[in-house]
Design an enzyme around this catalytic site. Structure first.
Site, PDB file in Angstrom:
ATOM      1  N   GLY A 183       0.823  -1.200   0.000  1.00  0.00           N
ATOM      2  CA  GLY A 183       0.000   0.000   0.000  1.00  0.00           C
ATOM      3  C   GLY A 183       0.852   1.242   0.000  1.00  0.00           C
ATOM      4  O   GLY A 183       2.071   1.183   0.202  1.00  0.00           O
ATOM      5  N   GLY A 193      -0.285   2.637   7.445  1.00  0.00           N
ATOM      6  CA  GLY A 193      -0.220   1.800   8.639  1.00  0.00           C
ATOM      7  C   GLY A 193       0.309   0.402   8.425  1.00  0.00           C
ATOM      8  O   GLY A 193      -0.002  -0.487   9.207  1.00  0.00           O
ATOM      9  N   LYS A 194       1.140   0.190   7.406  1.00  0.00           N
ATOM     10  CA  LYS A 194       1.649  -1.165   7.151  1.00  0.00           C
ATOM     11  C   LYS A 194       2.596  -1.612   8.265  1.00  0.00           C
ATOM     12  O   LYS A 194       2.444  -2.699   8.816  1.00  0.00           O
ATOM     13  CB  LYS A 194       2.375  -1.198   5.799  1.00  0.00           C
ATOM     14  CG  LYS A 194       1.508  -0.826   4.609  1.00  0.00           C
ATOM     15  CD  LYS A 194       2.257  -0.977   3.302  1.00  0.00           C
ATOM     16  CE  LYS A 194       3.438  -0.031   3.196  1.00  0.00           C
ATOM     17  NZ  LYS A 194       3.049   1.397   3.220  1.00  0.00           N
ATOM     18  N   SER A 207      -8.734   3.947 -18.433  1.00  0.00           N
ATOM     19  CA  SER A 207     -10.052   3.991 -17.798  1.00  0.00           C
ATOM     20  C   SER A 207     -10.883   5.209 -18.191  1.00  0.00           C
ATOM     21  O   SER A 207     -12.048   5.305 -17.813  1.00  0.00           O
ATOM     22  CB  SER A 207      -9.900   3.953 -16.275  1.00  0.00           C
ATOM     23  OG  SER A 207      -9.192   5.082 -15.816  1.00  0.00           O
ATOM     24  N   LYS A 210     -12.116   6.196  -6.820  1.00  0.00           N
ATOM     25  CA  LYS A 210     -12.839   7.013  -7.802  1.00  0.00           C
ATOM     26  C   LYS A 210     -14.233   7.389  -7.297  1.00  0.00           C
ATOM     27  O   LYS A 210     -14.679   8.534  -7.456  1.00  0.00           O
ATOM     28  CB  LYS A 210     -12.929   6.259  -9.126  1.00  0.00           C
ATOM     29  CG  LYS A 210     -11.576   6.091  -9.820  1.00  0.00           C
ATOM     30  CD  LYS A 210     -11.684   5.263 -11.087  1.00  0.00           C
ATOM     31  CE  LYS A 210     -10.321   5.110 -11.763  1.00  0.00           C
ATOM     32  NZ  LYS A 210     -10.388   4.304 -12.989  1.00  0.00           N
TER      33      LYS A 210
END
Length: 803
Positions: free
Chosen positions: A356, A361-362, A679, A722
């Protein structure tokens, strides 16, 4: 100055050495107080008192740790070395009694009285001198450690005082015995003491020689590796009833530690062999230092020590919920993992890799897993590691060799089953020294890590009890390494999650860190929300915490400057007084329907955002241009969208010749920001159709989806971010690919309730939701070119002449 006159002089404590009068000896000095004492002596009369420590291993001795009698010495030479130590050459002068010893800030200083040497009866001195020299000669035949040329030097000394001191200095006896000789001012008593000591040592050497011979005869060839151990046992048996040694020798201490370490049989055999080598070596040899260091590392590594693992899953969930807000799917997967481990009572299983963006917060999640399971926590930062030896260690034959960081961390944590966090695993590199990622393959493979081999240890070490958790900012991890891990993705926090984290954790933490008391500072939710929207642009909460810390610092300053001010409240109205002008603006929906303008949805590393796409058509020759720092994939998406429009021109009522008579320009604002990805395909297609049909696009509609040449809407990624951006920007309706409906489970309920989300399969469905009216074509008026005047032919003089 009379010899019995008291005086004060600096003191240099000595370890493992006694300096006698008449001796010239080099000393290496490294302690700060000792160096200060030398400097003080050099600035005075270059005399210093040398006193031995009672315990050599004391780094910072007190006055009680020094003997009461020392030697006054002259400093002959002093040399400062590059490593900030000092080499000094001293010459002993005479004995001195310490009356009082003061431990000053800079150095020790003592008030002393020089000791006058006495001789005794002259005839007895002659007899004692002869007996001592004779016994010393006998002693030399038994102890080969003393050079034989010392006897010749002693025989040439006429002064019995100097003879006694020189002999005492060269005898290989303990510091205690040498100090006893130094404290004897009477020469006759000193000679008699040396005579008795040498006779005692000679008796011991004779017994040792006899025992060695007897033990040697009793041993078989298969027992030769244990020769030295048997020798020590026999010596102790022979000496029963005698004076016991106060301390066990270093080798025996190491042997006891090896027995207590609980090593596997093969490892213990390896260490025992190294101990045997150490016993046969000189303690001062370089190889002995290498072996000693190796054995100490083998003792420090945990071979059987384990921490008690908690199996209460409910308690583990409470710990995770307390430490981290949100991240429900991540915590659910971790709890599943812990539940399986608790049921099987084994750690074997997939290695978790938390992937991430920064600040989500890993690393702290790894700490929470350790707290939840009761395991000890150890972290190894892999960022910038490019040497395989960092993982596997260096072979001990190299100077300064050490185990790899993995074994070092295990030795530090002291248990076999910690939670081992491999932080920033994607930041490793490789060069000519090897590839650390390849070295980690063995570590992270449950089928191989039972026999992990560190180059320094040279034995297999079992890592199967270790719970490995890795963290990474991206999936840029070598394939074989990634294949050994189960990836758990941590997406950026939503606006609501950031708000809750700030109100529950960050605000209280910063208030405490900045010394504010309860009630002195109140930060309203509206202010936190504005910080999130206008002062930070990140996936995590580190920037948010920094801004809150800035508010706290300014609040502390204001309270101190204005004592009448008792409390401060920060809201959205006065936030700029603390943080200054707004730094960011998030995308907002337009309020007016416009032709050729579509709102798309974009994903970034710091979350989602609205993406405005503008299209214009002008008279030209069918040129298609695009601007706005677009990447190759997005440019290809525009070309695909143009092909879809041309293929459906008749159906949409668009003049089929538009691509020959009109120039199309597509622009994506915020041109300094690079943009890429497929996209925005349906948004590009919708903008083109709106522009060519003159049909406005609804301003409250946003869309995301890849377009195919057949007009199908293909799935995309980053749907959560999104939709959050659409909700934040005031969008009412969002069009998403039908294949992304399954991802709606991850979307917060409050977001789904405030958005009309429609799943679409084709561009026709998109146009039905997005356009204000059904699409109708525009009849492009052909611009007739004015007839050009015929060009008059210019003829040269020669042409005229011909005509």
């Amino acid at each position: 100055m009379a010899k019995n006159t008291q005086r004060t002089m600096p003191v240099l404590p000595l370890r493992d050495v006694v300096v006698f009068p008449y001796m010239v000896m080099p000393l290496f000095v490294g302690r700060a107080k000792s160096i200060n004492a030398l400097e003080e002596a050099m600035n005075d009369d270059k005399q210093i008192l040398l006193v031995s420590q009672r315990e050599a291993d004391l780094e910072e001795p007190t006055p009680e740790d020094l003997f009461d009698v020392g030697t006054i010495a002259n400093i002959i030479q002093l040399l400062k070395l590059p490593d900030d130590t000092v080499k000094v050459l001293v010459e002993g002068q005479n004995r001195a009694k310490i009356n009082s010893l003061e431990d000053g800030e800079k150095c020790f200083s003592a008030q002393i009285t020089p000791i006058e040497t006495t001789y005794g009866d002259e005839k007895e001195l002659v007899v004692a001198k002869s007996a001592v020299l004779s016994e010393f000669e006998n002693y030399l035949t038994l102890n080969k450690k003393v050079p034989t040329d010392i006897l010749n030097a002693l025989q040439r000394i006429d002064d019995v005082d100097r003879l006694a001191d020189t002999m005492a200095a060269h005898l290989p006896v303990s510091i205690r015995h040498k100090q006893n000789a130094l404290e004897l001012a009477n020469v006759q008593e000193r000679l008699e003491y040396l005579l008795g000591m040498m006779e005692s040592e000679a008796d011991i050497l004779q017994v040792e020689k006899r025992i060695r011979g007897r033990v040697k005869k009793q041993m078989e060839k298969s027992q030769r590796n244990y020769y030295l151990n048997e020798q020590i046992k026999a010596i102790r048996k022979e000496m029963d009833g005698g004076e016991n040694e106060d301390t066990i020798d270093e080798v025996e201490q190491l042997h006891q530690k090896v027995e207590a370490a609980g090593m596997p049989a093969d490892v213990r055999d390896k260490v025992e062999n190294e101990l045997q080598k150490l016993k046969m070596m000189s303690a001062m040899s370089s190889e002995a230092t290498v072996i000693r260091s190796y054995i100490e590392w083998m003792i420090q590594v945990p071979w059987h020590q384990r921490s008690k693992v908690k199996k209460d899953i409910v308690k583990a969930q409470q710990v995770l919920d307390t430490d981290h807000y949100g991240l429900d799917r991540v915590k659910e997967r971790i709890l599943e993992y812990l539940a399986v481990q608790a049921r099987l009572n084994k750690v074997k299983g997939p290695i978790l890799c938390l992937v991430g963006p920064p600040g989500v917060g890993k690393t702290s999640l790894g700490q929470s897993i350790a707290n939840a399971t009761g395991r000890k926590y150890v972290r190894m930062a892999l960022g910038g590691v490019r040497d395989e030896a960092e993982i596997r260690g260096h072979r001990k034959t190299y100077i300064g060799a050490l185990p790899g960081k993995l074994i070092q961390k295990m030795a530090k944590v002291g248990v076999k089953n910690p939670l081992f966090l491999l932080d920033e695993i994607d930041k490793m590199a490789s060069d000519m020294r090897g590839d650390p990622a390849s070295a980690l393959l063995e570590v992270l493979d449950p089928e191989q890590n039972t026999t992990f081999n560190d180059h320094y240890l040279e034995v297999d070490y079992d890592l199967s009890d270790v719970m490995f958790v890795a963290t990474s900012n991206s999936m840029n991890i070598p394939g074989p390494l990634l294949d050994r891990m189960e990836v758990i993705r941590l997406s950026g926090y939503t606006e609501d999650e950031k708000l809750n984290i700030a109100m529950r954790h960050l605000l209280a933490k910063q208030i405490e860190r900045n010394g504010l008391k309860k009630g002195e500072l109140t930060v309203e939710e509206s202010a936190i929300l504005d910080i999130i929207r206008y002062y930070t642009r990140e996936a995590g909460v580190r920037g948010l915490e920094r801004e809150i810390s800035k508010i706290c610092r300014k609040a502390v300053k204001n309270l101190l400057v204005n004592p009448k001010l008792k409390s401060i409240t920060v809201n959205s109205d006065n936030l700029h007084d603390y943080l200054g002008v707004k730094r960011f603006e998030f995308g907002k929906a337009d309020t007016q329907n416009r032709i050729g303008e579509v709102t798309g949805l974009a994903w970034t590393e710091v979350g989602g955002d609205l993406l405005t796409i503008e299209t214009a058509s002008v008279v030209g020759k069918g040129k298609l241009s695009f601007t706005g720092s677009l990447g190759d994939v997005m440019k290809e998406s525009i070309q695909a969208a143009m092909t879809v429009v041309r293929a459906r021109a008749d159906k949409l009522g668009i003049n089929a010749e538009f691509h020959e008579k009109r120039d199309i320009h597509i622009h994506v604002p915020d041109g300094a920001t690079p943009k890429d990805g497929p996209s925005a395909g349906i948004a590009m297609c919708t903008a083109l159709i709106s522009c060519l049909t003159g049909n406005p696009v609804r301003a409250d509609v946003a869309m995301t989806g890849e377009i195919s040449l057949r007009g199908k809407v293909l799935p995309i990624g980053g749907l959560k971010e999104k939709l959050l951006a659409a909700h934040r920007g005031g969008i009412k309706t969002v069009l998403i690919p039908k294949e992304n409906v399954k991802d709606l489970e991850e979307i917060p309920e409050n977001v789904k309730q405030n958005l009309a989300i429609h799943a679409v399969e084709t561009i026709d469905e998109v146009l039905g939701f997005a356009l204000e009216n059904p699409p109708e074509g525009i009849e492009f008026v052909k611009v007739e070119a004015k007839p050009k005047a015929p060009r008059r032919k210019v003829t040269s003089k020669s042409e005229r002449a011909v005509n």
